[in-house]
Design an enzyme around this catalytic site. Sequence first.
Site, PDB file in Angstrom:
ATOM      1  N   GLY A  96       0.696   1.282   2.283  1.00 53.41           N
ATOM      2  CA  GLY A  96       1.397   1.314   2.709  1.00 53.41           C
ATOM      3  C   GLY A  96       1.456   0.262   3.939  1.00 53.41           C
ATOM      4  O   GLY A  96       1.394  -0.826   4.928  1.00 53.41           O
ATOM      5  N   ASP A 320       5.988  10.804   9.729  1.00 54.92           N
ATOM      6  CA  ASP A 320       4.314  11.619   8.682  1.00 54.92           C
ATOM      7  C   ASP A 320       4.545  13.095   8.998  1.00 54.92           C
ATOM      8  O   ASP A 320       3.913  13.339   7.999  1.00 54.92           O
ATOM      9  CB  ASP A 320       3.097  10.748   9.107  1.00 54.92           C
ATOM     10  CG  ASP A 320       3.601   8.511   8.507  1.00 54.92           C
ATOM     11  OD1 ASP A 320       3.963   8.827   7.695  1.00 54.92           O
ATOM     12  OD2 ASP A 320       2.262   8.531   9.259  1.00 54.92           O
ATOM     13  N   LYS A 347       8.117   7.064   1.845  1.00 54.68           N
ATOM     14  CA  LYS A 347       7.067   7.082   1.948  1.00 54.68           C
ATOM     15  C   LYS A 347       5.949   6.950   0.376  1.00 54.68           C
ATOM     16  O   LYS A 347       6.139   6.757  -0.943  1.00 54.68           O
ATOM     17  CB  LYS A 347       6.881   8.296   2.773  1.00 54.68           C
ATOM     18  CG  LYS A 347       7.207   8.531   3.918  1.00 54.68           C
ATOM     19  CD  LYS A 347       6.826   7.148   4.832  1.00 54.68           C
ATOM     20  CE  LYS A 347       7.089   6.798   6.638  1.00 54.68           C
ATOM     21  NZ  LYS A 347       6.883   5.697   7.510  1.00 54.68           N
ATOM     22  N   ARG A 351       8.951  12.270   0.279  1.00 56.61           N
ATOM     23  CA  ARG A 351       8.686  13.712   0.932  1.00 56.61           C
ATOM     24  C   ARG A 351       9.853  13.975   1.045  1.00 56.61           C
ATOM     25  O   ARG A 351       9.821  15.539   0.678  1.00 56.61           O
ATOM     26  CB  ARG A 351       7.817  12.747   1.897  1.00 56.61           C
ATOM     27  CG  ARG A 351       6.346  12.525   1.740  1.00 56.61           C
ATOM     28  CD  ARG A 351       6.009  12.248   3.433  1.00 56.61           C
ATOM     29  NE  ARG A 351       4.744  11.519   2.780  1.00 56.61           N
ATOM     30  CZ  ARG A 351       3.889  11.249   3.570  1.00 56.61           C
ATOM     31  NH1 ARG A 351       4.281  10.640   4.899  1.00 56.61           N
ATOM     32  NH2 ARG A 351       2.890  10.923   3.366  1.00 56.61           N
ATOM     33  N   ARG A 394      -0.284  14.045   1.730  1.00 55.37           N
ATOM     34  CA  ARG A 394       0.117  14.445   3.564  1.00 55.37           C
ATOM     35  C   ARG A 394       0.893  15.839   2.242  1.00 55.37           C
ATOM     36  O   ARG A 394       1.489  16.674   3.554  1.00 55.37           O
ATOM     37  CB  ARG A 394       1.441  13.387   4.351  1.00 55.37           C
ATOM     38  CG  ARG A 394       0.542  12.652   4.934  1.00 55.37           C
ATOM     39  CD  ARG A 394       0.694  12.527   6.692  1.00 55.37           C
ATOM     40  NE  ARG A 394       0.419  11.087   6.492  1.00 55.37           N
ATOM     41  CZ  ARG A 394      -0.628  10.857   7.758  1.00 55.37           C
ATOM     42  NH1 ARG A 394      -1.526  12.233   7.724  1.00 55.37           N
ATOM     43  NH2 ARG A 394      -1.092   9.866   7.635  1.00 55.37           N
TER      44      ARG A 394
HETATM   45  C1  S3P Z   1       2.252   3.324  10.503  1.00 51.97           C
HETATM   46  C2  S3P Z   1       3.345   3.044  10.331  1.00 51.97           C
HETATM   47  C3  S3P Z   1       4.919   3.701   9.421  1.00 51.97           C
HETATM   48  C4  S3P Z   1       3.955   5.989   9.335  1.00 51.97           C
HETATM   49  C5  S3P Z   1       2.827   4.801   8.218  1.00 51.97           C
HETATM   50  C6  S3P Z   1       1.737   4.165   9.875  1.00 51.97           C
HETATM   51  C7  S3P Z   1       1.542   2.159  10.896  1.00 51.97           C
HETATM   52  O1  S3P Z   1       5.193   3.577   9.011  1.00 51.97           O
HETATM   53  O2  S3P Z   1       4.694   6.129   7.940  1.00 51.97           O
HETATM   54  O3  S3P Z   1       1.648   6.129   8.206  1.00 51.97           O
HETATM   55  O4  S3P Z   1       0.609   2.525  10.968  1.00 51.97           O
HETATM   56  O5  S3P Z   1       2.284   1.481  11.148  1.00 51.97           O
HETATM   57  P1  S3P Z   1       6.584   3.105   9.106  1.00 51.97           P
HETATM   58  O6  S3P Z   1       6.730   1.762  10.017  1.00 51.97           O
HETATM   59  O7  S3P Z   1       6.981   1.881   7.777  1.00 51.97           O
HETATM   60  O8  S3P Z   1       8.218   3.690   9.467  1.00 51.97           O
END
Ligand code: S3P
Length: 444
Positions: A96, A320, A347, A351, A394
């Site tokens: 993501g 996370d 996520k 989760r 995770r």
């Molecule tokens: C991340 C932000 C988080 C996190 C992801 C990494 C990042 O997501 O859950 O593992 O590197 O900016 P969100 O910003 O969408 O909460």
Amino acid sequence: MAARPLASLASGPLKGRVRVPGDKSISHRALMFGAISTGTTRLRGLLEAEDVLNTAKVLSALGAPVTKAGGEWHVKGRGVGGLSQPDSPLDFGNSGTGTRLMLGIIAGHDMTVEIIGDASLSRRPMGRVLGPLQQMGLEIEGARDRLPLVARGSSNLIPITYELPVPSAQVKSAVLLAGLHAPGETSVIEKEATRDHTERMLRHFGAELSVDTLDGKTKITVKGDAELKGCDVVIPGDPSSAAFLAAAAALVPGSDVTIEGVLINPTRVGFYEVLREMGADVSFLNERDEGGEPVADIRVQQAPLKGVHVAAHRAPSMIDEYPVLSVVAAFAQGETRMDGLAELKVKESDRLAATVAGLIANGVDAASEGDVLIVRGSGAVRGGGLVETHLDHRMAMSFLTMGLASKEPVTVDDVAMVATSFPEFLSLMQSLGARFGMGAEARG
Ligand code: S3P
């Protein structure tokens, strides 16, 4: 790919000093910012896991070659707006972060790209980044907010001021990255602080960026038509990966583990603060600054734990870590209530649901109500369950951690996804004394 089930078994005291691989968030950003800078960026400590390697491949396909030379990674930058049309779809695998941040960069280029990912990523909402990026000038074919997507960027983006509707560093970063390619100033306003690696690192690469606080909100502004200069980045150890080792050390009787060189940026250490509140013996030793980020050696010794209330405002600093925190809570005495977890549902898997199901499968009293997760610990966990991981690294690591301290082995249905963020998870755990094998459930 065939699923690889694995069980974790009750283990003796975990002891030793280890290093976890580089932070995932910082690794993605270092590669991307290198690609849109002039000159060569040299990276030390890059996380060599599937998510980050997919970002490296995508950048190479966009004309900014990423190569490994000795222990370092090099990115040949093309400057802001200098990437080129790829020949084939960009595949982000499970990531993501890779997808959403790169959408911000693609938005600023006159190119049309197809973006694809695995089954888990294709279920995740992209509307949260597409909304602001479309306001700036990105076009998306069809009314889609899920991968696969066809995105058309533009070298004539419009700068915006955008207030985040959800606390997401990914959305914040995507808008700021698009803003580098627009004229004038682009701002993001956040009500709750999310991880600030983009802000810190953009400055390191020479971007003009300001951060102002007003009425409890934070406004981050980047100056557009930016020029970034390639530089050296040292990537600290990932506190989200270290969390599994820290949790195991807090749970397995007699344990004493030190994890060296871990990022302790205040926007990332919520899990360690809660662990301490639960009664765990957690110390940050040898605190120092590495490449613009605070770092420490984290020592954890096992101690009796009690349930706590984790308020909603803490969620972004440990988003996370809730699955592994829930596992820790199962071994504590009393109730742990975790509020404000809506983001957990979007996520790599849902989760919230997957954590409750995994806990119940192992005899733990757990439930979710709306965006609240409640775990009623009794000081010990039966284990013996088979946990569905839903293509989520995770979930696999959290429940394998549980089995090291529960009475019966805990089996996860697939351990392969661990390679997404932490390929060394099993070997590092084993080096501390953790035992893994094939559980009865997996064999049956
Ligand atoms: C991340 C932000 C988080 C996190 C992801 C990494 C990042 O997501 O859950 O593992 O590197 O900016 P969100 O910003 O969408 O909460």
